[in-house]
Write an enzyme that holds these catalytic residues in place. Structure first.
Site, PDB file in Angstrom:
ATOM      1  CE  LYS A 127      -5.182  -0.324  -1.585  1.00  0.00           C
ATOM      2  NZ  LYS A 127      -4.609   0.161  -0.316  1.00  0.00           N
ATOM      3  CG  ASP A 167      -2.136   7.547   0.526  1.00  0.00           C
ATOM      4  OD1 ASP A 167      -1.178   7.590  -0.267  1.00  0.00           O
ATOM      5  OD2 ASP A 167      -3.179   8.194   0.373  1.00  0.00           O
ATOM      6  CD  GLU A 206      -4.084   8.195   4.456  1.00  0.00           C
ATOM      7  OE1 GLU A 206      -4.741   8.072   3.389  1.00  0.00           O
ATOM      8  OE2 GLU A 206      -3.596   7.227   5.064  1.00  0.00           O
ATOM      9  CG  ASP A 226      -1.702   1.206   1.448  1.00  0.00           C
ATOM     10  OD1 ASP A 226      -2.268   1.693   0.455  1.00  0.00           O
ATOM     11  OD2 ASP A 226      -1.769   1.701   2.589  1.00  0.00           O
ATOM     12  CB  SER A 269      -1.892   3.310  -4.166  1.00  0.00           C
ATOM     13  OG  SER A 269      -2.361   4.457  -3.493  1.00  0.00           O
ATOM     14  N   GLY A 270      -4.996   2.925  -3.254  1.00  0.00           N
ATOM     15  CA  GLY A 270      -6.277   3.579  -3.439  1.00  0.00           C
ATOM     16  C   GLY A 270      -6.107   5.066  -3.692  1.00  0.00           C
ATOM     17  CG  ASN A 281      -9.115   0.084   0.534  1.00  0.00           C
ATOM     18  OD1 ASN A 281     -10.120  -0.492   0.155  1.00  0.00           O
ATOM     19  ND2 ASN A 281      -8.352   0.794  -0.272  1.00  0.00           N
ATOM     20  NE  ARG A 310     -12.024   9.884   0.717  1.00  0.00           N
ATOM     21  CZ  ARG A 310     -11.200   8.938   1.155  1.00  0.00           C
ATOM     22  NH1 ARG A 310     -10.298   9.232   2.088  1.00  0.00           N
ATOM     23  NH2 ARG A 310     -11.275   7.722   0.675  1.00  0.00           N
ATOM     24  CG  ASP A 364      -2.287   1.931   6.690  1.00  0.00           C
ATOM     25  OD1 ASP A 364      -2.806   2.856   7.332  1.00  0.00           O
ATOM     26  OD2 ASP A 364      -2.360   1.849   5.446  1.00  0.00           O
TER      27      ASP A 364
END
Length: 410
Positions: free
Chosen positions: A326, A195, A202, A193, A281-282, A352, A238, A349
């Site tokens: 992911k 962030d 983030e 991941d 990554s998201g 997600n 967002r 972490d």
């Protein structure tokens, strides 16, 4: 000259074979090992097993020999040679080699900023209670954390992993359990991941600060954490607050992103080992891809922001890389590299990341939320990303070697 054919029966299977166990201990100094073996060579003794370790200048050497022509002469010469070097010499005559190691071989790595004796005691007790045996122990690192690796046999790896997960939670040390043998060697795919894992930030929050929508983004994030929105819904909500922002702001955000301590060392060492590294990554490819290129990462899977006339539209281009995405990316990259999932490692972490951590051969929760730590195979609770290398059995010395190693040829 052709090699002689091996005996039809392995030596340990013949309990009548006469053997001599030689144990020496004392101050380490040049020439101890050569003196012992030169003494044994005078009577043609055969080496069956050998272990040597040095801890704080104290040497311990154990040798199992088939005595050769004259056992009495051998014992006398070994005693004289060892004592001449200032060593204590213990000799035990007997029969047979070591018993064959049991199946169910596992590598158990125990790591803590301050490794306490109770940590090792708790782990050893759990291994013994599981019916397994600790065959060897070695230290992997003393800095920035102390790490030891236990070579265990007679283990059911999934059951032992669950048992030691409880020990980890109760004692406060990090513990990883992985199959030993060939499963611990050869190429691997390591997927991370981004962030709060590869980087400390983030990214969407940094972008939102430029848009003046940090409070709105934080509110959406809180709704997602309460379970009112899934990841895709929260991402769209967002990103919508970023509409109209000049695309050049992403360059400023990229420059502001801070790598997690040890991130560069982790990637460099993995690459020196010949491993494949991916980022899943998201977050946003516009920020992640340049970071990956700088580090030498092989693959990137991330969301991409839609842009029109040099400004963000407030929409995501293409499918969202969410929790399921992911895990799908991990499987895709493993297939691309021709590796089974058993040879993959995932690091993350957040919730997600759970599907990705569960799909990997080893899922590592890095300074993660309690829910993630509970469900991952193992966790890292120190702020150094390169300590993941110790969980893979890489020593501090090997990490330092990687700093000066020639980059692998593509």
């Amino acid at each position: 000259m052709p090699l002689p054919s091996p005996p039809p029966v392995p030596p340990e299977a013949d309990p009548t074979t006469r053997t001599l166990l030689v144990s020496l201990s004392g101050p380490d100094r040049p020439g101890v090992t050569s003196a012992v073996f030169e003494a044994a060579a005078t009577v043609g003794a055969e080496v069956l097993d050998l272990e040597q370790v040095v801890v704080r200048g104290h040497l311990a050497l154990s040798v199992l020999l088939a005595p050769g022509r004259d056992e009495n002469v051998l014992t006398d010469r070994l005693t004289r040679a060892g004592e001449a070097m200032g060593m204590r010499v213990d000799l035990h005559a007997g029969h047979g080699d070591n018993a064959p190691r049991r199946t169910g071989r596992a590598a158990v790595v125990v790591m803590a900023a301050h490794l306490e004796t109770r940590h090792v005691a708790d782990v050893a007790r759990a291994v013994a209670g599981h019916g397994a045996n600790i065959d060897r122990i070695r230290r992997l690192s003393r800095w920035p954390v102390t790490t030891v690796e236990l070579d265990v046999s007679g283990a059911d790896v999934p059951r032992l992993r669950r048992a030691l997960a409880l020990v980890s939670a109760e004692s406060g040390c990090d513990i990883a359990v992985a199959p030993a043998g060939l499963a611990r060697r050869g190429g691997r795919l390591v997927v991370m991941d981004v962030d709060s894992t590869l980087v400390q930030d983030e990214v969407i929050e940094l972008v939102a600060e430029h848009a003046g929508t940090a409070a709105e983004v934080a509110a959406v994030t809180q709704r997602a954490m309460r379970g009112e929105l899934d990841f895709a819904e929260s991402l769209h909500a967002r990103v919508a607050t970023l509409a109209g922002l000049p695309v050049g702001v992403l360059d400023e955000v990229r420059a502001a992103v801070r790598l997690t301590p040890g991130a560069r060392t982790l990637v460099r060492t993995l690459k020196a080992l010949g491993f494949t590294v991916g980022l899943v990554s998201g977050g946003f490819a516009e920020v992640v891809e340049p970071i990956a290129a700088d580090l030498g990462v092989d693959h990137v899977r991330a969301n991409r922001l839609e842009v029109a006339d040099g400004r963000l539209t407030g929409r995501v281009a293409g499918p969202v890389v969410d929790r399921a995405g992911k895990a799908a990316a991990l499987r895709e990259l493993a297939a691309l590299e021709g590796l089974p999932l058993a040879r993959t490692v995932a690091i993350g972490d957040g919730a997600n990341d759970l599907d990705m951590l569960g799909a990997a051969g080893l899922g590592v929760a890095f300074n993660a939320k309690p829910l993630v730590r509970e469900q991952a195979d193992t966790s890292v609770t120190v702020p150094y990303l390169d300590t993941v290398l110790f969980l893979l059995g890489v020593s501090r010395e090997e990490i330092e070697d990687a700093e000066t190693a020639e980059p692998p040829q593509s």
